[in-house]
Scaffold this motif. Structure first.
Motif, PDB file in Angstrom:
ATOM      1  N   LYS A 162      59.719  45.401 108.701  1.00 38.94           N
ATOM      2  CA  LYS A 162      58.385  45.548 109.289  1.00 38.94           C
ATOM      3  C   LYS A 162      57.835  44.205 109.766  1.00 38.94           C
ATOM      4  O   LYS A 162      57.172  44.142 110.798  1.00 38.94           O
ATOM      5  N   ASN A 163      58.099  43.141 109.021  1.00 38.02           N
ATOM      6  CA  ASN A 163      57.635  41.815 109.439  1.00 38.02           C
ATOM      7  C   ASN A 163      58.282  41.394 110.751  1.00 38.02           C
ATOM      8  O   ASN A 163      57.618  40.840 111.633  1.00 38.02           O
ATOM      9  N   ILE A 164      59.574  41.649 110.882  1.00 44.30           N
ATOM     10  CA  ILE A 164      60.272  41.332 112.129  1.00 44.30           C
ATOM     11  C   ILE A 164      59.685  42.157 113.274  1.00 44.30           C
ATOM     12  O   ILE A 164      59.353  41.628 114.331  1.00 44.30           O
ATOM     13  N   THR A 165      59.529  43.444 113.038  1.00 44.66           N
ATOM     14  CA  THR A 165      59.015  44.345 114.061  1.00 44.66           C
ATOM     15  C   THR A 165      57.594  43.957 114.468  1.00 44.66           C
ATOM     16  O   THR A 165      57.259  43.948 115.659  1.00 44.66           O
ATOM     17  N   LYS A 166      56.779  43.624 113.494  1.00 42.72           N
ATOM     18  CA  LYS A 166      55.391  43.245 113.774  1.00 42.72           C
ATOM     19  C   LYS A 166      55.329  41.997 114.658  1.00 42.72           C
ATOM     20  O   LYS A 166      54.587  41.968 115.645  1.00 42.72           O
ATOM     21  N   LEU A 167      56.124  40.990 114.326  1.00 41.24           N
ATOM     22  CA  LEU A 167      56.147  39.769 115.149  1.00 41.24           C
ATOM     23  C   LEU A 167      56.628  40.067 116.561  1.00 41.24           C
ATOM     24  O   LEU A 167      56.049  39.594 117.542  1.00 41.24           O
ATOM     25  N   MET A 168      57.688  40.838 116.664  1.00 40.22           N
ATOM     26  CA  MET A 168      58.221  41.173 117.982  1.00 40.22           C
ATOM     27  C   MET A 168      57.207  41.961 118.797  1.00 40.22           C
ATOM     28  O   MET A 168      57.045  41.721 119.993  1.00 40.22           O
ATOM     29  N   ASP A 169      56.512  42.892 118.161  1.00 37.14           N
ATOM     30  CA  ASP A 169      55.505  43.678 118.869  1.00 37.14           C
ATOM     31  C   ASP A 169      54.352  42.803 119.352  1.00 37.14           C
ATOM     32  O   ASP A 169      53.857  42.976 120.462  1.00 37.14           O
ATOM     33  N   HIS A 170      53.943  41.850 118.515  1.00 39.35           N
ATOM     34  CA  HIS A 170      52.875  40.927 118.922  1.00 39.35           C
ATOM     35  C   HIS A 170      53.305  40.114 120.142  1.00 39.35           C
ATOM     36  O   HIS A 170      52.540  39.976 121.100  1.00 39.35           O
ATOM     37  N   ILE A 171      54.507  39.587 120.084  1.00 43.10           N
ATOM     38  CA  ILE A 171      55.019  38.797 121.210  1.00 43.10           C
ATOM     39  C   ILE A 171      55.077  39.671 122.460  1.00 43.10           C
ATOM     40  O   ILE A 171      54.607  39.293 123.525  1.00 43.10           O
ATOM     41  N   ASN A 172      55.626  40.859 122.311  1.00 41.29           N
ATOM     42  CA  ASN A 172      55.776  41.774 123.443  1.00 41.29           C
ATOM     43  C   ASN A 172      54.421  42.171 124.025  1.00 41.29           C
ATOM     44  O   ASN A 172      54.248  42.215 125.243  1.00 41.29           O
ATOM     45  N   ASP A 173      53.452  42.455 123.175  1.00 36.73           N
ATOM     46  CA  ASP A 173      52.115  42.825 123.656  1.00 36.73           C
ATOM     47  C   ASP A 173      51.482  41.700 124.468  1.00 36.73           C
ATOM     48  O   ASP A 173      50.886  41.940 125.509  1.00 36.73           O
ATOM     49  N   HIS A 174      51.604  40.479 123.974  1.00 39.64           N
ATOM     50  CA  HIS A 174      50.966  39.347 124.637  1.00 39.64           C
ATOM     51  C   HIS A 174      51.628  38.988 125.966  1.00 39.64           C
ATOM     52  O   HIS A 174      50.938  38.683 126.927  1.00 39.64           O
ATOM     53  N   ILE A 175      52.951  39.029 126.015  1.00 39.52           N
ATOM     54  CA  ILE A 175      53.620  38.573 127.237  1.00 39.52           C
ATOM     55  C   ILE A 175      53.398  39.512 128.401  1.00 39.52           C
ATOM     56  O   ILE A 175      53.534  39.108 129.545  1.00 39.52           O
ATOM     57  N   HIS A 176      53.023  40.765 128.121  1.00 42.27           N
ATOM     58  CA  HIS A 176      52.798  41.701 129.219  1.00 42.27           C
ATOM     59  C   HIS A 176      51.581  41.359 130.058  1.00 42.27           C
ATOM     60  O   HIS A 176      51.555  41.655 131.237  1.00 42.27           O
ATOM     61  N   HIS A 177      50.586  40.742 129.469  1.00 37.45           N
ATOM     62  CA  HIS A 177      49.446  40.397 130.289  1.00 37.45           C
ATOM     63  C   HIS A 177      49.261  38.894 130.456  1.00 37.45           C
ATOM     64  O   HIS A 177      48.276  38.435 130.993  1.00 37.45           O
ATOM     65  N   LEU A 178      50.251  38.111 130.030  1.00 37.68           N
ATOM     66  CA  LEU A 178      50.282  36.693 130.375  1.00 37.68           C
ATOM     67  C   LEU A 178      51.088  36.549 131.664  1.00 37.68           C
ATOM     68  O   LEU A 178      52.117  37.202 131.826  1.00 37.68           O
TER      69      LEU A 178
END
Length: 181
Positions: A162-178
């Motif tokens: 879950k920690n890995i998934t959470k970090l990856m999801d955060h990165i993925n969420d942010h890069i979509h609108h950067l």
């Protein structure tokens, strides 16, 4: 002479636009590939969160290889994202860019492929030990019982995945609108 200068400037302008467009396409491809790998990880992590998923990881070489290839791909693309974002951060004071850089750094240090492999290797060792002693442990009561040991293994594994998934999801969420181009 003036015509040549005008032609040269036009060529430079077109080359600059082509480079920028190529850079934007490359950035879009980078974000898209990271998104695909994040989705692939979501499917894999769903299996890895359970004791049965751990057994599958420990016993099935092709599943283990698929997990490793997915994580290696993620680490590759997040490294490319990291390079792009660090360059962009030099010219921008965007808090979100810095946040994503920090998340990628955390992911690359704490959850790098060698750490993941080591952690799951330890979990596999515990799983094999549990299965070897399953007959004896099924008769135990409380924390030493087979079911309790399975629950403990699942809880540890679930937290890690879950920690890995959470970090990856955060990165993925942010890069979509950067705009990393």
């Amino acid at each position: 002479m003036l015509r040549r200068l005008a032609l040269a400037v036009s060529c430079l302008f077109l080359a600059g636009n082509t480079y920028a467009t190529g850079d934007q396409n490359e950035s879009a491809l980078l974000v898209s590939k990271f998104n695909d790998l994040t989705n692939q990880w979501a499917l894999i992590s769903y299996d890895l969160r359970t004791y049965d998923g751990l057994k599958k990881y420990c016993a099935d070489h092709s599943f283990r290889r698929n997990v490793a290839e997915t994580l290696n791909g993620i680490h590759h693309y997040d490294s490319l994202l990291y390079e792009r974002l660090t360059v962009k951060a030099r010219f921008s004071n965007n808090h979100e860019i810095k946040k994503v850089i920090h998340q990628i750094e955390a992911f690359e240090t704490k959850y790098k492929a060698s750490n993941f492999s080591k952690t799951l290797s330890e979990e596999c060792s515990d799983q094999r030990s549990l299965e070897r002693n399953s007959d004896e442990l099924r008769n135990d009561i409380g924390m030493n019982s087979y079911d309790s040991q399975v629950i403990l293994l699942e809880a540890t594994l679930d937290k890690y995945v879950k920690n890995i998934t959470k970090l990856m999801d955060h990165i993925n969420d942010h890069i979509h609108h950067l705009h990393i181009d």
